[in-house]
Design a protein around this motif. Sequence first.
Motif, PDB file in Angstrom:
ATOM      1  N   UNK A 263       0.791  -1.221   0.000  1.00  0.00           N
ATOM      2  CA  UNK A 263       0.000   0.000   0.000  1.00  0.00           C
ATOM      3  C   UNK A 263       0.823   1.271   0.000  1.00  0.00           C
ATOM      4  N   UNK A 264       2.136   1.162   0.129  1.00  0.00           N
ATOM      5  CA  UNK A 264       3.001   2.343   0.091  1.00  0.00           C
ATOM      6  C   UNK A 264       3.059   2.871  -1.339  1.00  0.00           C
ATOM      7  N   UNK A 265       2.816   4.169  -1.561  1.00  0.00           N
ATOM      8  CA  UNK A 265       2.901   4.720  -2.926  1.00  0.00           C
ATOM      9  C   UNK A 265       4.229   4.373  -3.580  1.00  0.00           C
ATOM     10  N   UNK A 266       4.194   4.135  -4.883  1.00  0.00           N
ATOM     11  CA  UNK A 266       5.368   3.644  -5.611  1.00  0.00           C
ATOM     12  C   UNK A 266       6.573   4.556  -5.443  1.00  0.00           C
ATOM     13  N   UNK A 267       6.365   5.878  -5.529  1.00  0.00           N
ATOM     14  CA  UNK A 267       7.488   6.804  -5.415  1.00  0.00           C
ATOM     15  C   UNK A 267       8.066   6.794  -4.010  1.00  0.00           C
ATOM     16  N   UNK A 268       7.196   6.696  -3.004  1.00  0.00           N
ATOM     17  CA  UNK A 268       7.674   6.630  -1.615  1.00  0.00           C
ATOM     18  C   UNK A 268       8.439   5.337  -1.385  1.00  0.00           C
ATOM     19  N   UNK A 269       7.931   4.250  -1.925  1.00  0.00           N
ATOM     20  CA  UNK A 269       8.605   2.965  -1.778  1.00  0.00           C
ATOM     21  C   UNK A 269       9.986   3.022  -2.428  1.00  0.00           C
ATOM     22  N   UNK A 270      10.060   3.617  -3.606  1.00  0.00           N
ATOM     23  CA  UNK A 270      11.339   3.740  -4.307  1.00  0.00           C
ATOM     24  C   UNK A 270      12.298   4.606  -3.507  1.00  0.00           C
ATOM     25  N   UNK A 271      11.790   5.683  -2.912  1.00  0.00           N
ATOM     26  CA  UNK A 271      12.642   6.580  -2.129  1.00  0.00           C
ATOM     27  C   UNK A 271      13.210   5.858  -0.902  1.00  0.00           C
ATOM     28  N   UNK A 272      12.385   5.059  -0.240  1.00  0.00           N
ATOM     29  CA  UNK A 272      12.852   4.356   0.955  1.00  0.00           C
ATOM     30  C   UNK A 272      13.859   3.268   0.604  1.00  0.00           C
ATOM     31  N   UNK A 273      13.625   2.552  -0.493  1.00  0.00           N
ATOM     32  CA  UNK A 273      14.574   1.519  -0.908  1.00  0.00           C
ATOM     33  C   UNK A 273      15.901   2.151  -1.308  1.00  0.00           C
ATOM     34  N   UNK A 274      15.830   3.300  -1.993  1.00  0.00           N
ATOM     35  CA  UNK A 274      17.054   4.031  -2.335  1.00  0.00           C
ATOM     36  C   UNK A 274      17.760   4.498  -1.072  1.00  0.00           C
ATOM     37  N   UNK A 275      16.989   4.971  -0.085  1.00  0.00           N
ATOM     38  CA  UNK A 275      17.571   5.402   1.183  1.00  0.00           C
ATOM     39  C   UNK A 275      18.273   4.280   1.918  1.00  0.00           C
ATOM     40  N   UNK A 276      17.763   3.055   1.766  1.00  0.00           N
ATOM     41  CA  UNK A 276      18.436   1.908   2.381  1.00  0.00           C
ATOM     42  C   UNK A 276      19.798   1.686   1.735  1.00  0.00           C
ATOM     43  N   UNK A 277      19.883   1.931   0.434  1.00  0.00           N
ATOM     44  CA  UNK A 277      21.152   1.771  -0.263  1.00  0.00           C
ATOM     45  C   UNK A 277      22.169   2.822   0.096  1.00  0.00           C
ATOM     46  N   UNK A 278      21.704   4.045   0.412  1.00  0.00           N
ATOM     47  CA  UNK A 278      22.626   5.138   0.751  1.00  0.00           C
ATOM     48  C   UNK A 278      22.917   5.222   2.244  1.00  0.00           C
ATOM     49  N   UNK A 279      22.134   4.529   3.057  1.00  0.00           N
ATOM     50  CA  UNK A 279      22.327   4.598   4.507  1.00  0.00           C
ATOM     51  C   UNK A 279      21.423   5.596   5.195  1.00  0.00           C
ATOM     52  N   UNK A 280      20.638   6.372   4.431  1.00  0.00           N
ATOM     53  CA  UNK A 280      19.688   7.282   5.068  1.00  0.00           C
ATOM     54  C   UNK A 280      18.637   6.507   5.862  1.00  0.00           C
ATOM     55  N   UNK A 281      18.342   5.312   5.392  1.00  0.00           N
ATOM     56  CA  UNK A 281      17.499   4.382   6.135  1.00  0.00           C
ATOM     57  C   UNK A 281      18.387   3.230   6.591  1.00  0.00           C
ATOM     58  N   UNK A 282      18.407   2.967   7.903  1.00  0.00           N
ATOM     59  CA  UNK A 282      19.263   1.893   8.422  1.00  0.00           C
ATOM     60  C   UNK A 282      18.554   0.550   8.416  1.00  0.00           C
TER      61      UNK A 282
END
Length: 470
Positions: A265-284
């Motif tokens: 249910x997470x909007x596609x752009x938000x989901x993409x942003x969070x997955x990208x953040x996991x790759x950069x370390x912004x999301x741990x």
Amino acid sequence: MAPIVLRDYQQQLLADLRAALKVHRRVCAVMPTGAGKGQTIGAIVQGAASKGRRVLVLAHRAELIEQLTGTVRAWGLEPDVVSPGMRLQGRQVAVGSVQTVARRLEQLPPPDLIIQDEAHHLVAGNVWGRIIEAWPGAHLIGKTATPERLDGKGLGVEAGGYFEALVLGPSAAWLVEQGWLARPRVFSWPGARNSKLRRRMGEFDLEQAAQAFGDRASIGDAVSHYRRRLHQGTAICFCCTIEHAEQMADAFRAAGIRAASVSGGTPAEERKRLITGLGTGKVEVLTSCMIISEGTDIPSVGGAILMRPTASLGLYLQMVGRALRPAPGKSEAVILDHVGNAHRHGLPTDEREWNLAGRRRREGVSIPIKDCPVCFCSCPSAAQVCPDCGHLFLADERDEQRRGLQQLDGELVEISGSAHHRPRAKQQRPQRRHPAAGCRTFEQLLQREQERGYKPGWARHVWTARQRAG
């Protein structure tokens, strides 16, 4: 753009595929997660298109469609994208969402070759199967890391599937030894509370599992193990339900860890942003209910946290495989298995004999394991030396390990052998101590509260209760 150079084992897989397709119309290729399945698909597409053949590449999620489209473009081809909101241009190559392709069968020109990503989903009678049956004259190449279904049935024609031949790529163990995959370190709990979970259609009841592994102690253990084993690295946390994933994200955030939750249910752009953040370390830590178990390519992820039990070997390997991709400075991947999946299915690097016939439901996975008393790494029961720390097993330790797995209260132990699901003498259930066990002072209780991510005030409550009890 620099030309793409395939690895030797990828080139060998393509050669084996070409040989198989000279004899069979429908072939399934097996490659472990992280072995470069996308690049081999790109090479197949480019080779077929260069011979004037029309190619259709199928996948089932937006992230996979985007990845495969990018791969095809990297090989010098501009594909049609068959997904909601996209118009067909009649190009020679199309990358399509299974659901959208099924709705547009009459609009699409018949393909000469169909490439089915995540081919373990392909079953007669479902939406995937209807597409294959719509073009019976097309050649079919399936790509998967696990060529079997949840119930253990195979993907071959005799098992009710579509494939006539199986082409095997390298094993995960070989890829680790060659440095193409990160070496997994798996910490598991053999006493996980799975024995009383209901099953539906062969899989554990996830609502019930969420209750079993969503209590404060389980969540606190997950947070504290992450802080000790993985932090400052990043991790994907696989959960039972959306609510469970949100609970886990809340607990990590309460402990000062940058965490977020994603779901269908997470909007596609938000989901993409969070997955990208996991790759950069912004999301741990990124918690998820199923949405990132397949196709998520984030090489820098340090590990996986398993809070979802599964009876599916395929799903287990998909989950742990998210963490195995190598990256600069990353030599190993940490798997924190809080639900006993490793003791049910074995390790990611276990040698598995895949075939199109499938396996019996109760068939064992591999060989028994034992745990090192020094580093808690598990290894084959016959091992005389721990492969992780070099500890030499004494005769009495070997005898004790044969009687049953050792387990520290509330502590995951490292395993480096594989589990074996077989009849055996009943083992004593590991006893789980009170969360405050071992804390004699208020300061120690406060430290335990912070380590396990308990709610503020837990230490004060326990300390006050002790004072009243005298």
